[in-house]
Write a protein that holds these residues in place. Structure first.
Motif, PDB file in Angstrom:
ATOM      1  N   SER A 151     126.768  38.593  54.379  1.00 23.89           N
ATOM      2  CA  SER A 151     126.989  39.789  55.198  1.00 23.89           C
ATOM      3  C   SER A 151     128.381  40.329  54.904  1.00 23.89           C
ATOM      4  N   HIS A 158     127.940  46.987  60.079  1.00 20.36           N
ATOM      5  CA  HIS A 158     127.734  45.591  59.678  1.00 20.36           C
ATOM      6  C   HIS A 158     126.486  45.509  58.794  1.00 20.36           C
ATOM      7  N   LEU A 186     125.561  37.560  63.926  1.00 26.55           N
ATOM      8  CA  LEU A 186     125.498  38.669  64.871  1.00 26.55           C
ATOM      9  C   LEU A 186     126.173  38.356  66.197  1.00 26.55           C
ATOM     10  N   VAL A 195     123.943  48.338  62.527  1.00 32.84           N
ATOM     11  CA  VAL A 195     123.597  47.207  61.669  1.00 32.84           C
ATOM     12  C   VAL A 195     122.601  47.684  60.611  1.00 32.84           C
TER      13      VAL A 195
END
Length: 305
Positions: A151, A158, A186, A195
């Protein structure tokens, strides 16, 4: 025609679809040549602008596309001619057709021609033939976790890149370790953080009979429900499709290699031979714009033709 019907219709047949997300509400537009929401976002100073390309299948040899390297080169040229430098380019899987070292090296070299600051990838099932993705990770997996997931954050958004192609029987599969990674990833985010999730195989049930779904995706979807804006971008199905479920919008990308049939309209999802003049109309790239602070996300699909 309802908004949902318009989104579905445009996803199947539209050359360019723009979705604007504001306050959790998704509004659809058929993109015009200029003045679209996507272009407005792209022209805004400080906006995030990235590109998704998918399913280049470098190494494929067949009548559905006699020159996949050539069409991927055209896609790269299209990215470089956008009129702005994308913040990054994401290739959403099936970079190669048979996972050979030569094919991985060829696609790696081709992507060095992309005029962008960063290039990201997720693997497709064609990138893990015979070695559960080991060769893929040796070239593209630097800095990733587990089987290649990761990520990152930029411009207030994000991003999560998932791997759902390594341990599959019929459907895609994420696995307990990766789902636990998403849960922890998360946990510290505010619910108003936009997201974006990348995967190769769709996280929604697009057409499970052909394996176009992920068997344990609902566990990740449940973790994403608290966020006001979630966008999931996938490849694999070689065609545009958009589906909205509450706060989550799923977008399947087209390919740069060859078209696949619409769900259920053929015996199997095999490469489709179309008249040469129609091939480029089935291939393309995707640009995404996001303007920080306004919570706007715009997706625009453009054909190679």
């Amino acid at each position: 025609m309802t908004r949902r019907q318009l989104i579905r219709h445009a996803g199947w047949f539209g050359g360019a679809v723009v979705l604007t997300v504001a306050g959790g509400e998704v509004m659809s537009h058929i993109a015009g040549p200029r003045g679209t929401t996507a272009e407005a976002a792209a022209e805004t100073s400080g906006a995030l602008r990235f590109v998704q390309v998918s399913d280049s299948h470098i190494g494929f040899h067949g009548p559905a596309n006699l020159d996949v390297a050539g069409s991927f080169t055209e896609a790269i040229g299209q990215v470089n001619a956008l009129g702005f430098r994308p913040d990054f380019v994401m290739h959403s899987g099936d970079l190669t057709h048979l996972s050979t070292a030569a094919q991985f090296d060829q696609v790696r070299q081709m992507m060095t021609g992309l005029q962008t600051d960063r290039v990201f990838t997720v693997p497709g099932e064609h990138d893990s033939i015979g070695d559960t993705g080991r060769a893929y990770r040796q070239i593209f997996g630097k800095g990733t976790l587990g089987d290649g997931w990761y990520s990152f954050d930029t411009h207030g958004v994000h991003f999560i890149a998932l791997v759902n192609t390594l341990h599959l029987e019929k459907l895609g599969h994420l696995g307990t370790e990766q789902i636990d990674f998403v849960r922890k990833d998360l946990a510290g985010l505010s619910s108003d953080t936009p997201v974006v999730v990348f995967s190769h195989i769709p996280l929604f049930a697009m057409y499970p009979r052909w394996g176009w779904s992920t068997d344990d995706a609902l566990k990740v979807i449940a973790l994403l429900r608290r966020f006001s804006s979630v966008t999931c971008l996938n490849g694999h199905v070689h065609q545009l499709f958009t589906k909205t479920e509450g706060n989550i919008t799923f977008h399947s990308a087209t390919t740069t290699a060859y078209p696949l049939p619409k769900p259920g309209r053929a015996a199997a999802p095999t490469p489709q031979v179309v008249p040469a003049r129609q091939l480029k109309a089935a291939l393309g790239i995707r640009t995404v714009g996001y303007r920080q602070g306004d919570r706007e996300l715009a997706v625009k699909d453009t054909r190679l033709a």
